[in-house]
Design a protein around this motif. Structure first.
Motif, PDB file in Angstrom:
ATOM      1  N   MET A 112      -0.920  -7.947 -11.939  1.00 57.45           N
ATOM      2  CA  MET A 112      -0.350  -7.133 -13.012  1.00 57.45           C
ATOM      3  C   MET A 112      -1.401  -6.764 -14.059  1.00 57.45           C
ATOM      4  N   LEU A 113      -2.332  -7.685 -14.340  1.00 54.55           N
ATOM      5  CA  LEU A 113      -3.400  -7.368 -15.292  1.00 54.55           C
ATOM      6  C   LEU A 113      -4.285  -6.238 -14.753  1.00 54.55           C
ATOM      7  N   SER A 114      -4.629  -6.325 -13.480  1.00 56.59           N
ATOM      8  CA  SER A 114      -5.436  -5.263 -12.866  1.00 56.59           C
ATOM      9  C   SER A 114      -4.663  -3.951 -12.820  1.00 56.59           C
ATOM     10  N   MET A 115      -3.376  -4.039 -12.478  1.00 53.53           N
ATOM     11  CA  MET A 115      -2.540  -2.837 -12.458  1.00 53.53           C
ATOM     12  C   MET A 115      -2.475  -2.207 -13.840  1.00 53.53           C
ATOM     13  N   GLY A 116      -2.416  -3.047 -14.891  1.00 53.38           N
ATOM     14  CA  GLY A 116      -2.404  -2.519 -16.253  1.00 53.38           C
ATOM     15  C   GLY A 116      -3.653  -1.723 -16.560  1.00 53.38           C
ATOM     16  N   PHE A 117      -4.820  -2.238 -16.148  1.00 52.86           N
ATOM     17  CA  PHE A 117      -6.062  -1.497 -16.350  1.00 52.86           C
ATOM     18  C   PHE A 117      -6.049  -0.175 -15.575  1.00 52.86           C
ATOM     19  N   VAL A 118      -5.577  -0.231 -14.348  1.00 53.42           N
ATOM     20  CA  VAL A 118      -5.534   0.982 -13.522  1.00 53.42           C
ATOM     21  C   VAL A 118      -4.611   2.028 -14.148  1.00 53.42           C
ATOM     22  N   LEU A 119      -3.456   1.594 -14.637  1.00 54.32           N
ATOM     23  CA  LEU A 119      -2.517   2.529 -15.269  1.00 54.32           C
ATOM     24  C   LEU A 119      -3.099   3.109 -16.556  1.00 54.32           C
ATOM     25  N   ALA A 120      -3.810   2.275 -17.330  1.00 52.91           N
ATOM     26  CA  ALA A 120      -4.444   2.766 -18.559  1.00 52.91           C
ATOM     27  C   ALA A 120      -5.496   3.819 -18.241  1.00 52.91           C
ATOM     28  N   ILE A 121      -6.240   3.591 -17.164  1.00 53.09           N
ATOM     29  CA  ILE A 121      -7.264   4.560 -16.756  1.00 53.09           C
ATOM     30  C   ILE A 121      -6.615   5.831 -16.227  1.00 53.09           C
ATOM     31  N   SER A 122      -5.526   5.666 -15.463  1.00 55.07           N
ATOM     32  CA  SER A 122      -4.854   6.838 -14.888  1.00 55.07           C
ATOM     33  C   SER A 122      -4.307   7.776 -15.955  1.00 55.07           C
ATOM     34  N   ALA A 123      -3.998   7.229 -17.148  1.00 53.40           N
ATOM     35  CA  ALA A 123      -3.515   8.080 -18.244  1.00 53.40           C
ATOM     36  C   ALA A 123      -4.633   8.939 -18.819  1.00 53.40           C
ATOM     37  N   MET A 162      15.747   1.149  -1.555  1.00 50.66           N
ATOM     38  CA  MET A 162      15.220   2.157  -2.483  1.00 50.66           C
ATOM     39  C   MET A 162      14.701   3.390  -1.756  1.00 50.66           C
ATOM     40  N   SER A 163      14.991   3.507  -0.460  1.00 53.18           N
ATOM     41  CA  SER A 163      14.464   4.620   0.340  1.00 53.18           C
ATOM     42  C   SER A 163      14.834   5.976  -0.238  1.00 53.18           C
ATOM     43  N   LYS A 164      16.086   6.132  -0.655  1.00 56.29           N
ATOM     44  CA  LYS A 164      16.536   7.428  -1.165  1.00 56.29           C
ATOM     45  C   LYS A 164      15.804   7.840  -2.442  1.00 56.29           C
ATOM     46  N   PRO A 165      15.742   6.980  -3.496  1.00 52.69           N
ATOM     47  CA  PRO A 165      14.978   7.389  -4.678  1.00 52.69           C
ATOM     48  C   PRO A 165      13.483   7.555  -4.409  1.00 52.69           C
ATOM     49  N   ILE A 166      12.932   6.771  -3.476  1.00 57.58           N
ATOM     50  CA  ILE A 166      11.521   6.955  -3.128  1.00 57.58           C
ATOM     51  C   ILE A 166      11.310   8.324  -2.498  1.00 57.58           C
ATOM     52  N   ARG A 201       9.633   3.612 -11.627  1.00 60.07           N
ATOM     53  CA  ARG A 201       8.194   3.354 -11.593  1.00 60.07           C
ATOM     54  C   ARG A 201       7.894   1.882 -11.847  1.00 60.07           C
ATOM     55  N   ILE A 202       8.644   1.265 -12.755  1.00 55.77           N
ATOM     56  CA  ILE A 202       8.467  -0.171 -13.017  1.00 55.77           C
ATOM     57  C   ILE A 202       8.807  -0.978 -11.763  1.00 55.77           C
ATOM     58  N   ALA A 203       9.887  -0.565 -11.074  1.00 55.01           N
ATOM     59  CA  ALA A 203      10.287  -1.262  -9.849  1.00 55.01           C
ATOM     60  C   ALA A 203       9.197  -1.160  -8.781  1.00 55.01           C
ATOM     61  N   LEU A 204       8.596   0.022  -8.641  1.00 51.06           N
ATOM     62  CA  LEU A 204       7.511   0.194  -7.668  1.00 51.06           C
ATOM     63  C   LEU A 204       6.337  -0.718  -7.996  1.00 51.06           C
ATOM     64  N   ILE A 205       5.972  -0.784  -9.279  1.00 46.76           N
ATOM     65  CA  ILE A 205       4.846  -1.614  -9.693  1.00 46.76           C
ATOM     66  C   ILE A 205       5.130  -3.094  -9.413  1.00 46.76           C
ATOM     67  N   LEU A 206       6.326  -3.542  -9.789  1.00 48.30           N
ATOM     68  CA  LEU A 206       6.673  -4.952  -9.607  1.00 48.30           C
ATOM     69  C   LEU A 206       6.730  -5.333  -8.135  1.00 48.30           C
ATOM     70  N   GLY A 234       0.819  -1.216   0.000  1.00 49.08           N
ATOM     71  CA  GLY A 234       0.000   0.000   0.000  1.00 49.08           C
ATOM     72  C   GLY A 234       0.846   1.257   0.000  1.00 49.08           C
ATOM     73  N   PHE A 235       1.917   1.266   0.787  1.00 51.42           N
ATOM     74  CA  PHE A 235       2.809   2.429   0.821  1.00 51.42           C
ATOM     75  C   PHE A 235       3.441   2.681  -0.548  1.00 51.42           C
ATOM     76  N   LEU A 236       3.852   1.621  -1.236  1.00 47.41           N
ATOM     77  CA  LEU A 236       4.460   1.769  -2.566  1.00 47.41           C
ATOM     78  C   LEU A 236       3.446   2.301  -3.576  1.00 47.41           C
ATOM     79  N   LEU A 237       2.214   1.817  -3.505  1.00 45.32           N
ATOM     80  CA  LEU A 237       1.180   2.318  -4.413  1.00 45.32           C
ATOM     81  C   LEU A 237       0.841   3.769  -4.121  1.00 45.32           C
ATOM     82  N   GLN A 238       0.819   4.133  -2.856  1.00 49.84           N
ATOM     83  CA  GLN A 238       0.551   5.524  -2.500  1.00 49.84           C
ATOM     84  C   GLN A 238       1.673   6.436  -2.975  1.00 49.84           C
ATOM     85  N   THR A 239       2.895   5.930  -2.944  1.00 51.89           N
ATOM     86  CA  THR A 239       4.024   6.686  -3.490  1.00 51.89           C
ATOM     87  C   THR A 239       3.893   6.817  -5.000  1.00 51.89           C
TER      88      THR A 239
END
Length: 345
Positions: free
Chosen positions: A139-150, A221-225, A246-251, A84-89
Motif C-alpha cells: 500500500m505504501l508503494s501503491m501510494g507513491f505510484v498513485l501520487a506520481i500518476s497524478a 465485480m466483473s460487471k463494474p470492471i 477504484r479503492i476496491a481495485l487497489i485493495l 496484474g489484471f486488476l492493476l492493468q484495469t
C-alpha cells in the motif's frame, strides 16, 4: 445478419471452451509432472499411493515435499496474475503489474524489516503478520505510484517511476538484510530471491483463506470492471461508484500481491505477462472471462516455472523469479513494442 451473429457466437463459445479446456488440461498435467519429477523420481502408481494412503512410504515425498509447493504455486501464481489484471484495469494499460510498478518491492521491504525485527528476538513470524506487513508495504508503494500518476500523464513515465521505486526498495532491503544475523540472512536471502520451497501446510491454509475470497469478490465485480474498461463516464452512467470501485481495485490487488510476497517472495513479470497471454488466447478483454482465465493461466505459468527451477540444474535450485523473468520479460517487451507501433499509426 442473424446467421453471421450466430456463427460469431458459436466461434466465441468454441474458443472459450477450448481455451479453458487447454488451461485445465495443462494444470492437471503440470501437477502430475511436478509430483513425479525431482531428485527422487516417482511412478504414477507411487504418486497415487502417496496421495491416498497415509501409511505409504512415498507419502512424505508426495505430500510434504511436492504437493506442499504445488498448491502454493497454483494459488499464488493465480493471485499474482489476477493482481496484474486488476492493476492493468486500474491504470488502463497492459504494462502495469505489481512487480513493474514497484509494489512487490515495497512489500518486500516492509516484510524484510518485520522479519528481521522478529527473528532477531527469536520470535517466529506468523502467517497473518507476514501478510499484514507485506500488505502495508504494498500500500505504501501503491501510494507513491498513485501520487506520481497524478503528476505524470504518460504511462511510460509512470512505469519508469515504478521501476525506480522498485530499485530503491530493493536497495534498502539489501542494506537492511546485511545487518541481520548470519542465520537470519540465509532465510531472508532465499525468500528475497523468490521460492515456493519454504512454504508449509499451515501457510497454505492461510493463503487459501486470503486468495480464494479475493478471487470470488473479484469475479462478482466483473460487471463494474467491464463498465470501467469502457471509461469512467460510461461506468458512472451505469451507476458505478467510481471512487469506491477504484479503492476496491487497489485493495484487492494489494492483498493478492502482498499474499504472494509474504510467502514466496517477489516473483517477477507474472502479473504482466499472463493477462496479456490470456487476452491473446481468448481474443477478449471481458472480465467475466479474463478473471478465471488469468487465475488459471497464472497457476499454469508458475507451475511450469517452478518445475524448471527445481529440475533444470538439479540438485541445485533456481529462484522462481529468475525463471519467470526469462519467459515473462520478452512478453513485456513485445507488449511495449506493439503499443509504440499502434501509437505511431
Amino acid at each position: 445478419m442473424h446467421a453471421d451473429g450466430a456463427r460469431t457466437g458459436i466461434s466465441q463459445r468454441t474458443r472459450l471452451t477450448l481455451g479453458f479446456a487447454f488451461l485445465c488440461a495443462a494444470l492437471i498435467a503440470l501437477m502430475f509432472w511436478n509430483i513425479v519429477a525431482g531428485s527422487a523420481e516417482l511412478t504414477l502408481s507411487e504418486v497415487f499411493d502417496g496421495l491416498f494412503h497415509a501409511a505409504s512410504p512415498h507419502r512424505a515425498i508426495v505430500m510434504n515435499a511436492r504437493m506442499v509447493r504445488i498448491v502454493p504455486a497454483i494459488l499464488l501464481g493465480g493471485a499474482l496474475a489476477l493482481s496484474g489484471f486488476l492493476l492493468q484495469t486500474f491504470f488502463a494499460n497492459p504494462i502495469a503489474g505489481p512487480f513493474i510498478l514497484g509494489i512487490s518491492s515495497g512489500a518486500k521491504l516492509v516484510l524484510s524489516i518485520t522479519m528481521i525485527a522478529f527473528l532477531s528476538r527469536g520470535v517466529a513470524v506468523g502467517s497473518v503478520t507476514l501478510i499484514a506487513a507485506s500488505f502495508l508495504g504494498a500500500m505504501l508503494s501503491m501510494g507513491f505510484v498513485l501520487a506520481i500518476s497524478a503528476k505524470v500523464k504518460r504511462m511510460s513515465m509512470l512505469v519508469i517511476c515504478g521501476v525506480m521505486i522498485g530499485y530503491i526498495c530493493s536497495a534498502i532491503t539489501e542494506f537492511v538484510i546485511r545487518f541481520a544475523d548470519d542465520s537470519n540472512i540465509v532465510k531472508l536471502h532465499d525468500w528475497a530471491m523468490g521460492s515456493f520451497a519454504s512454504i508449509k501446510w499451515d501457510n497454505v491454509a492461510v493463503m487459501t483463506a486470503v486468495v480464494l475470497p479475493a478471487l470470488v469478490i473479484t469475479f462478482f465485480m466483473s460487471k463494474p470492471i467491464g463498465a470501467y474498461q469502457l471509461g469512467e463516464v460510461y461506468a458512472k452512467n451505469l451507476g458505478v461508484n467510481i471512487k469506491a470501485f477504484r479503492i476496491a481495485l487497489i485493495l484487492l490487488s494489494g492483498v493478492l500481491s502482498a499474499c504472494v510476497t509474504a510467502f514466496a517472495g517477489p516473483i517477477s513479470f507474472v502479473g504482466v505477462a499472463v493477462p496479456h497471454l490470456m487476452r491473446r488466447l481468448f481474443k477478449t478483454a471481458k472480465p467475466i472471462v479474463m478473471i478465471p482465465a488469468c487465475f488459471l493461466g497464472g497457476a499454469v505459468f508458475c507451475l511450469l516455472c517452478d518445475l524448471i527451477a527445481r529440475t533444470a540444474f538439479a540438485p541445485n535450485e533456481l529462484s522462481i523469479s529468475s525463471v519467470t523473468a526469462v519467459f515473462g520479460a520478452p512478453i513485456v517487451i513485445l507488449v511495449m513494442l506493439r503499443r509504440q507501433k499502434e501509437g505511431a499509426r
